[in-house]
Write a protein that holds these residues in place. Structure first.
Motif, PDB file in Angstrom:
ATOM      1  N   GLY A 120       0.796  -1.222   0.000  1.00  0.00           N
ATOM      2  CA  GLY A 120       0.000   0.000   0.000  1.00  0.00           C
ATOM      3  C   GLY A 120       0.826   1.268   0.000  1.00  0.00           C
ATOM      4  O   GLY A 120       0.317   2.350  -0.301  1.00  0.00           O
ATOM      5  N   TRP A 121       2.109   1.176   0.363  1.00  0.00           N
ATOM      6  CA  TRP A 121       2.992   2.341   0.314  1.00  0.00           C
ATOM      7  C   TRP A 121       3.396   2.611  -1.139  1.00  0.00           C
ATOM      8  O   TRP A 121       3.471   1.689  -1.950  1.00  0.00           O
ATOM      9  N   LYS A 122       3.678   3.865  -1.459  1.00  0.00           N
ATOM     10  CA  LYS A 122       4.078   4.220  -2.814  1.00  0.00           C
ATOM     11  C   LYS A 122       5.525   4.716  -2.813  1.00  0.00           C
ATOM     12  O   LYS A 122       5.925   5.497  -1.953  1.00  0.00           O
ATOM     13  N   VAL A 123       6.281   4.237  -3.810  1.00  0.00           N
ATOM     14  CA  VAL A 123       7.688   4.606  -3.935  1.00  0.00           C
ATOM     15  C   VAL A 123       7.945   5.104  -5.351  1.00  0.00           C
ATOM     16  O   VAL A 123       7.561   4.462  -6.325  1.00  0.00           O
ATOM     17  N   LYS A 124       8.616   6.241  -5.458  1.00  0.00           N
ATOM     18  CA  LYS A 124       8.975   6.783  -6.770  1.00  0.00           C
ATOM     19  C   LYS A 124      10.459   7.119  -6.797  1.00  0.00           C
ATOM     20  O   LYS A 124      11.017   7.593  -5.811  1.00  0.00           O
ATOM     21  N   THR A 125      11.086   6.864  -7.929  1.00  0.00           N
ATOM     22  CA  THR A 125      12.484   7.238  -8.122  1.00  0.00           C
ATOM     23  C   THR A 125      12.769   7.363  -9.607  1.00  0.00           C
ATOM     24  O   THR A 125      12.101   6.744 -10.434  1.00  0.00           O
ATOM     25  N   LYS A 126      13.754   8.171  -9.937  1.00  0.00           N
ATOM     26  CA  LYS A 126      14.179   8.332 -11.325  1.00  0.00           C
ATOM     27  C   LYS A 126      15.417   7.495 -11.626  1.00  0.00           C
ATOM     28  O   LYS A 126      15.996   7.595 -12.686  1.00  0.00           O
ATOM     29  N   SER A 127      15.813   6.660 -10.676  1.00  0.00           N
ATOM     30  CA  SER A 127      17.070   5.936 -10.826  1.00  0.00           C
ATOM     31  C   SER A 127      16.941   4.795 -11.837  1.00  0.00           C
ATOM     32  O   SER A 127      15.848   4.342 -12.164  1.00  0.00           O
ATOM     33  N   LYS A 128      18.069   4.360 -12.315  1.00  0.00           N
ATOM     34  CA  LYS A 128      18.141   3.185 -13.177  1.00  0.00           C
ATOM     35  C   LYS A 128      19.379   2.391 -12.800  1.00  0.00           C
ATOM     36  O   LYS A 128      20.183   2.836 -11.971  1.00  0.00           O
ATOM     37  N   ASP A 129      19.536   1.223 -13.412  1.00  0.00           N
ATOM     38  CA  ASP A 129      20.710   0.409 -13.112  1.00  0.00           C
ATOM     39  C   ASP A 129      21.985   1.190 -13.423  1.00  0.00           C
ATOM     40  O   ASP A 129      22.072   1.924 -14.420  1.00  0.00           O
ATOM     41  N   ILE A 130      22.992   1.004 -12.559  1.00  0.00           N
ATOM     42  CA  ILE A 130      24.230   1.770 -12.653  1.00  0.00           C
ATOM     43  C   ILE A 130      25.413   0.815 -12.741  1.00  0.00           C
ATOM     44  O   ILE A 130      25.434  -0.226 -12.062  1.00  0.00           O
ATOM     45  N   ASN A 131      26.384   1.156 -13.559  1.00  0.00           N
ATOM     46  CA  ASN A 131      27.648   0.420 -13.568  1.00  0.00           C
ATOM     47  C   ASN A 131      28.639   1.152 -12.673  1.00  0.00           C
ATOM     48  O   ASN A 131      28.872   2.347 -12.838  1.00  0.00           O
ATOM     49  N   LEU A 132      29.191   0.425 -11.721  1.00  0.00           N
ATOM     50  CA  LEU A 132      30.117   1.043 -10.770  1.00  0.00           C
ATOM     51  C   LEU A 132      31.510   0.464 -10.956  1.00  0.00           C
ATOM     52  O   LEU A 132      31.748  -0.719 -10.686  1.00  0.00           O
ATOM     53  N   LYS A 133      32.432   1.301 -11.405  1.00  0.00           N
ATOM     54  CA  LYS A 133      33.821   0.897 -11.478  1.00  0.00           C
ATOM     55  C   LYS A 133      34.445   1.006 -10.082  1.00  0.00           C
ATOM     56  O   LYS A 133      33.862   1.626  -9.190  1.00  0.00           O
ATOM     57  N   PRO A 134      35.612   0.409  -9.878  1.00  0.00           N
ATOM     58  CA  PRO A 134      36.267   0.541  -8.560  1.00  0.00           C
ATOM     59  C   PRO A 134      36.393   2.004  -8.149  1.00  0.00           C
ATOM     60  O   PRO A 134      36.726   2.875  -8.966  1.00  0.00           O
ATOM     61  N   ASN A 135      36.062   2.277  -6.885  1.00  0.00           N
ATOM     62  CA  ASN A 135      36.120   3.606  -6.256  1.00  0.00           C
ATOM     63  C   ASN A 135      35.023   4.555  -6.738  1.00  0.00           C
ATOM     64  O   ASN A 135      34.997   5.714  -6.315  1.00  0.00           O
ATOM     65  N   GLU A 136      34.132   4.099  -7.578  1.00  0.00           N
ATOM     66  CA  GLU A 136      33.019   4.948  -7.995  1.00  0.00           C
ATOM     67  C   GLU A 136      31.863   4.854  -7.003  1.00  0.00           C
ATOM     68  O   GLU A 136      31.653   3.815  -6.362  1.00  0.00           O
ATOM     69  N   SER A 137      31.108   5.949  -6.919  1.00  0.00           N
ATOM     70  CA  SER A 137      29.960   6.007  -6.020  1.00  0.00           C
ATOM     71  C   SER A 137      28.707   6.401  -6.787  1.00  0.00           C
ATOM     72  O   SER A 137      28.782   6.988  -7.868  1.00  0.00           O
ATOM     73  N   ALA A 138      27.566   6.081  -6.209  1.00  0.00           N
ATOM     74  CA  ALA A 138      26.282   6.479  -6.785  1.00  0.00           C
ATOM     75  C   ALA A 138      25.288   6.695  -5.651  1.00  0.00           C
ATOM     76  O   ALA A 138      25.390   6.081  -4.587  1.00  0.00           O
TER      77      ALA A 138
END
Length: 834
Positions: free
Chosen positions: A425-443
């Motif tokens: 019943g809770w609603k969740v919205k986001t604009k995110s998509k799958d991300i490729n993370l190289k070493p030391n990268e953040s998202a």
């Protein structure tokens, strides 16, 4: 080392070779989290320890099994420990149950044990109603059918190979302990019987045959097997019993945990039931396949291909373990093993193995899949933090949840995603998509969360309200559940806390004005206002009738003071005063008790905002002046003060140098010699106070509460030990007044049989077992079929004064609004003023 018992000689050699102070260094060098993940790949065995209360788990042995051998280990506890005592605060009943439940969960994290409870809610029948001496009384109150159904359901869900209750079923044990042992022994066969609770099978569960059931015994000559668990583990920098004690320190409300030396320790187990051929071997795991290599040996010749696959799988699992502590190698080998185990699961589902072997094997493989996914996550170097903008939510509220991910590993992780798990019943919205993370990268991913208007309120025993599913692509998909930092709770718009918590209306002197304070706490975002009023009994009056308070921000508190006027002709009995608040047209009537301790975090207990009120006659000397030495374990001083007695709480300075002679009576809170070091230091001043004519009332203590049998009281007084044999647990046990003519039972209140009625939980704890002949005895009582104790009230003249010791649980009666508790306590502290 597979199934090997560590010899005493080898243990001593290991311990002798340890450098002093080496533990801290080892803890810094070892990657404990990674080791905790890979070690369980070594074995397929599952182990279940059953008990009655939080802290009943066999921590030392469970640490050995889980951390030492990698056995999947859990502890199933019946209730929440609500009836216990609290050594860190004054929370009792359900609030204490919340503390003890959380302590057990945190303690289990240290030993790698998963904690479970049969009790599901704060109003559950499987409740810690206090000490019980018999299984019969326990099952009568818990409900035998309900308790047993939940136990069978759990066994069929968890599917343990080995089951071990924590205690023997004998009369030296708590009735709750004995009950769980009896039911566990019965469940050994019944969990495999389809005619026992067949509705569980219709709901998707399968029958399950536990392989072996052990009971702990005290010596090797009583045991089927004895296991040396005192081995030093360089990963943790301590022995397994020491690790177990580290977990027991988390049971702070029960005063658990102790510093123990590294030393040999054996666990002795007696095999009570077995469903496997042990081939006359006494090994703990004899007859139970220890890993997939042994599983391959158990399969029929017709499954030769599967046999080879299982052996190959175990070699892959061993390779993951061998790769420790190299994160990169652990990660890559875990991907290979993960693909392998998934392939075998698909094969097993297509085989024509017998249903019991097929189901058992699929269970082991699915557990190994979960464990490998955890290994993959831990070794990947993916660091995840999930945090909500607001920890406290209200119905209809919007909030943000931010998930931050950083790749600290050496490989690129593809399609990294964080899915938010929320209640239905809770609603969740986001604009995110799958991300490729190289070493030391953040998202960073931000979610907008909408709490529905009909959302369920928070309950401390529920699973986390919001969690995150972390997944990525690298050979095999990995999914990890990540809880948000802190407790996320949906609470009412406003909480109402009433003071006092309880009211006594003294029919001998009905007060025209009883002050009541309502503290309102705003849990909504931003500005709001609330109208508050008291609902009062018939013929009572209240002023003002209602009031309005305004809030400017969340968590702001405002107080409203009311004055109650009960009728002059009020009758003896129980009444209730309730508080209600209206916010934006919605009515709220709950108290939100915030329970917060560093070792467990912050949790909430919601209950009706009401003052339990009782009317009865309570006579008291007009000039009585009482000094109370609070222990922190009871609220008796506040309750007596609210009832009209003149109570002064004595500080450390008062005890050290204050004028004690100004008090007619001094009272110590329960177990005050444990919590008040200043009391022990200044005990001689208290005895001097008595000697010069004062009256000292000491409430119950445990033998280990800093109580010196020869020196604490003016004359020798030994408290009962072991404590299990020195208590009266039947709150309705008959009380024989030995000296009815004594002032204790006649001034200022005439104590009658009515004053011993309607007691709660028990009569008395830790009855004295021996005392000097100068002490007089005044009452006698006993549990059914037991010899009576006559030490419930002991009093002796000392110099010009009197010293009174009582182990009656008067604090529970007073805090439970039992009139007799007030009247008896008032008489005890009024002695000498007549």
């Amino acid at each position: 080392m597979k199934k090997a018992l560590v010899s005493l000689l080898s243990l001593l050699l290991v311990l002798a070779s340890l450098p002093l102070g080496g533990s801290a260094a080892n803890m810094e060098k070892a990657n404990v989290e990674l080791w905790n993940a890979v070690k369980p790949l070594e074995t397929t065995v599952t182990f279940l320890n059953s008990g009655a209360h939080p802290d009943d788990e066999r921590s030392d042995f469970l640490a050995y099994l889980s951390r030492g051998l990698g056995v999947k280990t859990s502890s199933l506890i019946a209730n929440r420990g609500e009836g216990g005592q609290n050594e860190i605060g004054d929370e009792l009943d359900n609030a204490l149950g919340i503390i003890r439940s959380r302590e057990m969960i945190e303690a289990a994290k240290i030993t790698g044990v998963k904690a479970y409870h049969l009790s599901e809610t704060t109003s559950d029948p499987i409740y810690d109603f206090g000490f019980s001496k018999t299984p019969g009384e326990t099952l009568e109150k818990w409900g035998e059918e309900l308790t047993y159904e939940r136990l069978i359901r759990f066994i069929r869900t968890y599917q343990p190979d080995i089951l071990m209750p924590s205690f023997q079923n004998d009369d030296t044990q708590h009735g709750h302990h004995r009950t769980m042992t009896i039911l566990s022994e019965r469940a050994f066969k019944d969990s495999a019987d389809p005619t026992v609770f067949p509705q569980q099978l219709k709901q998707g569960l399968s029958v399950w045959q536990v392989k072996k059931l052990y009971l702990p015994v005290s010596s090797a000559d009583q045991a089927t097997t004895s296991i040396e668990i005192g081995k030093y583990d360089p990963i943790y920098g301590m022995t397994y019993p020491q690790l177990g004690e580290q977990s027991r320190y988390l049971h702070k409300s029960q005063g658990m945990g102790s510093d123990i030396p590294a030393a040999p320790r054996q666990v002795h187990l007696d095999l009570k039931q077995s469903a496997v051929d042990t081939k006359k071997q006494s090994d703990l795991f004899a007859g139970v396949p220890y890993n997939f290599t042994e599983w391959a040996e158990k399969l029929p010749y017709s499954a030769s291909k599967l046999k080879g696959e299982l052996k190959y799988l175990q070699r892959n699992l061993d390779a993951v373990i061998a790769a420790y502590p190299n994160d990169e190698r652990v990660f890559s080998t875990s991907q290979t093993a993960l693909s392998n185990v998934r392939s075998i699961i698909a094969q097993v589902k297509k085989t024509n193995l017998s249903p019991s072997i097929r189901n058992d094997l699929l269970h082991k493989l699915s557990l190994k899949e979960d464990q490998l996914q955890n290994v993959s996550y831990v070794s990947s170097g993916l660091e995840v933090q999930a945090k909500a903008a607001s920890m406290i939510l209200t119905k209809g509220q919007n909030t943000n949840v931010t998930v931050t991910m950083k790749n600290n590993g050496k490989q690129t992780l593809k399609k990294v995603a964080a899915a938010l798990n929320v209640p239905k019943g809770w609603k969740v919205k986001t604009k995110s998509k799958d991300i490729n993370l190289k070493p030391n990268e953040s998202a960073k991913i931000t979610y907008k969360v909408k709490v529905p208007e009909d959302a369920a309120y928070y309950h401390a025993y529920d699973e986390s309200t919001i969690t995150t599913n972390i997944s990525y692509k690298y050979g095999s998909t990995k999914t990890a559940i990540k809880e948000l930092d802190g407790t996320i709770a949906v609470l009412p718009d406003v909480g109402l806390t009433l003071s006092p918590e309880d009211i006594v209306v003294n029919t001998a002197d009905v007060k025209e004005e009883i002050p009541v304070t309502v503290t309102l706490k705003n849990y909504t975002e931003g500005k709001t206002s609330a109208k508050v009023a008291l609902k009062i009994p018939k013929n009572w009056e209240v002023h003002p009738k209602k009031a309005t308070v305004s809030f400017n921000e969340k968590s702001e508190e405002k107080q409203v003071k009311f004055t109650l006027t009960p009728p002059k002709t009020i009758q003896n009995g129980e009444y209730q005063v309730k508080a209600v608040a209206t916010v934006n047209g919605e009515t709220f009537d709950s108290t939100i008790q915030e329970i917060s301790y560093d070792h467990i975090g912050t949790f909430y207990y919601q209950y009706p905002a009401a003052i339990n009120t009782v009317a009865f006659e309570l006579l008291m000397p007009a000039s009585l002046k009482v000094g109370y030495i609070e222990s922190g374990f009871d609220k008796v001083a506040d309750y007596l003060s609210n009832a009209g007695l003149n109570i002064t709480k004595l500080t450390a300075a008062d005890l050290a140098e204050g004028d004690l002679s100004q008090y007619d009576t001094i009272v110590t809170g329960i177990r005050a010699y444990l919590s008040r070091e200043d009391l022990k230091v200044n005990n001689a001043r208290l005895l001097e106070y008595v000697e010069k004519g004062g009256h000292l009332v000491v409430q119950y203590h445990k033998p280990g509460d800093g109580w010196d049998a020869l020196k604490t009281a003016p004359y020798p007084l030994t408290l009962g030990n072991p404590s299990i044999r020195w208590r009266v647990t039947d709150e309705n046990a008959a009380v024989n007044v030995l000296k009815p003519e004594s002032t204790l039972f006649n001034y200022p209140n005439k104590i009658t049989s009515d004053d011993w009625n309607n007691w709660v939980q028990e009569r008395g704890l830790y009855f004295p077992m021996k005392w000097d002949e100068r002490f007089e005895t005044f009452i006698s009582m006993a549990d059914p079929n037991e010899a009576p104790f006559d030490g419930g009230i002991l009093m002796a003249k000392y110099g010009k004064g009197t010293y009174l010791y009582t182990n009656l649980v008067l604090y529970r009666q007073i805090q439970g609004q039992v009139p007799g508790g007030y009247r008896i306590m008032t008489n005890l502290i009024s002695y000498g003023t007549q």
